[in-house]
Design a protein around this motif. Sequence first.
Motif, PDB file in Angstrom:
ATOM      1  N   PRO A 219       0.780  -1.195   0.056  1.00  0.00           N
ATOM      2  CA  PRO A 219      -0.115  -0.020  -0.128  1.00  0.00           C
ATOM      3  C   PRO A 219       0.774   1.075  -0.116  1.00  0.00           C
ATOM      4  O   PRO A 219       1.908   1.504   0.527  1.00  0.00           O
ATOM      5  CB  PRO A 219      -0.767  -0.042   1.358  1.00  0.00           C
ATOM      6  N   THR A 220       0.359   2.098  -0.524  1.00  0.00           N
ATOM      7  CA  THR A 220       0.897   3.360  -0.490  1.00  0.00           C
ATOM      8  C   THR A 220       0.132   4.633  -0.174  1.00  0.00           C
ATOM      9  O   THR A 220      -0.964   4.102   0.026  1.00  0.00           O
ATOM     10  CB  THR A 220       1.861   3.927  -1.711  1.00  0.00           C
ATOM     11  N   ASP A 221       0.442   6.043  -0.011  1.00  0.00           N
ATOM     12  CA  ASP A 221      -0.842   6.717   0.371  1.00  0.00           C
ATOM     13  C   ASP A 221      -1.438   7.451  -0.888  1.00  0.00           C
ATOM     14  O   ASP A 221      -2.429   8.348  -0.933  1.00  0.00           O
ATOM     15  CB  ASP A 221       0.064   8.153   0.877  1.00  0.00           C
ATOM     16  N   THR A 222      -1.165   6.614  -2.016  1.00  0.00           N
ATOM     17  CA  THR A 222      -1.997   7.169  -3.145  1.00  0.00           C
ATOM     18  C   THR A 222      -2.683   5.889  -3.553  1.00  0.00           C
ATOM     19  O   THR A 222      -3.996   5.897  -3.435  1.00  0.00           O
ATOM     20  CB  THR A 222      -1.422   7.738  -4.467  1.00  0.00           C
TER      21      THR A 222
ATOM     22  N   TYR B 205      -2.543   1.245  -4.587  1.00  0.00           N
ATOM     23  CA  TYR B 205      -1.399   0.331  -4.218  1.00  0.00           C
ATOM     24  C   TYR B 205      -0.403   0.154  -5.220  1.00  0.00           C
ATOM     25  O   TYR B 205      -0.536   0.342  -6.489  1.00  0.00           O
ATOM     26  CB  TYR B 205      -2.167  -1.131  -4.166  1.00  0.00           C
TER      27      TYR B 205
ATOM     28  N   PRO C 219       6.783   7.776  -0.134  1.00  0.00           N
ATOM     29  CA  PRO C 219       5.446   7.842   0.035  1.00  0.00           C
ATOM     30  C   PRO C 219       4.995   8.131   1.717  1.00  0.00           C
ATOM     31  O   PRO C 219       5.995   7.708   2.563  1.00  0.00           O
ATOM     32  CB  PRO C 219       4.962   6.107  -0.265  1.00  0.00           C
TER      33      PRO C 219
ATOM     34  N   HIS D 136       3.346   6.316   3.869  1.00  0.00           N
ATOM     35  CA  HIS D 136       2.494   5.165   4.372  1.00  0.00           C
ATOM     36  C   HIS D 136       3.327   4.135   5.293  1.00  0.00           C
ATOM     37  O   HIS D 136       4.452   3.990   4.928  1.00  0.00           O
ATOM     38  CB  HIS D 136       2.035   4.405   3.053  1.00  0.00           C
TER      39      HIS D 136
ATOM     40  N   GLN E 298      -7.055   0.612  -5.206  1.00  0.00           N
ATOM     41  CA  GLN E 298      -7.160   1.268  -4.135  1.00  0.00           C
ATOM     42  C   GLN E 298      -7.200   0.235  -3.013  1.00  0.00           C
ATOM     43  O   GLN E 298      -7.288   0.704  -1.693  1.00  0.00           O
ATOM     44  CB  GLN E 298      -8.401   2.294  -3.798  1.00  0.00           C
TER      45      GLN E 298
ATOM     46  N   GLY F  21      -2.822  -3.338   3.467  1.00  0.00           N
ATOM     47  CA  GLY F  21      -2.949  -2.221   4.319  1.00  0.00           C
ATOM     48  C   GLY F  21      -4.286  -1.533   4.480  1.00  0.00           C
ATOM     49  O   GLY F  21      -4.527  -0.391   5.022  1.00  0.00           O
TER      50      GLY F  21
ATOM     51  N   THR G 267      -6.690   2.553   0.503  1.00  0.00           N
ATOM     52  CA  THR G 267      -5.811   3.815   0.552  1.00  0.00           C
ATOM     53  C   THR G 267      -6.790   4.780   0.392  1.00  0.00           C
ATOM     54  O   THR G 267      -8.020   4.681   0.009  1.00  0.00           O
ATOM     55  CB  THR G 267      -5.053   3.697  -1.104  1.00  0.00           C
TER      56      THR G 267
END
Length: 215
Positions: free
Chosen positions: A33-36, A38, A124, A126, A153, A172, A175
């Motif tokens: 996962p990232t903040d934007t 996957y 990122p 996350h 997402q 995670g 997002t």
Amino acid sequence: MARRYDCAEEADRRHGLREAAAAVRRGDLVVLPTDTVYGIGADAFNKTAVGDLLQAKGRGRGMPSPVLVGSPNTLHGLVTGFPEKAWELVDAFWPGALTLVARHQPSLTWDLGETRGTVAVRMPLHPVALELLKDVGPMAVSSANLTGRPAPQDCAAAREMLGDAVAVYLDGGPTPDAVPSAIVDVTGATPKLLRAGAVSEDELRKVVPDLEIPH
């Protein structure tokens, strides 16, 4: 067989991060996962693994993979000719949804695709992504979707598209936003906006008032 780890459960998260780090080191692919959205990731310095990443997405070398880092300090070993304005953008927006295109160190033995001497790099925001990056170092990471399909997402959407091409899925949860990172080119004298994104043009101009906006 791909394994999924629920990062909301502390024991599963720890186990998953260990397994993901081991997978990256042996040249396998992971979804994180990232903040934007996957991402699908590989060791940035493993040419075969990066090739597998592009193949898993159905993506050619003409669209090279960006690189995610776990700390701004990592930039010192990756880029060259990084201007003061670029550092100001890093200070303002990292970790976060800003990708910077810079000239990479000519001595680096990586092959991310047809980069023409540049690299698109981001840190990122996350915790799962950052923990993995701080363990394994820079990773080639692209959105975890088949080319032409929406960037996922959630982990289930990524797994539905990529299946067993990926060794480890770090789940995670959803997002926060499907808006991609903004991309700014810092290879020239004036920073240039290449893609509008989660960091707005107005926010960027507060840091670099002379930001060039292509029309």
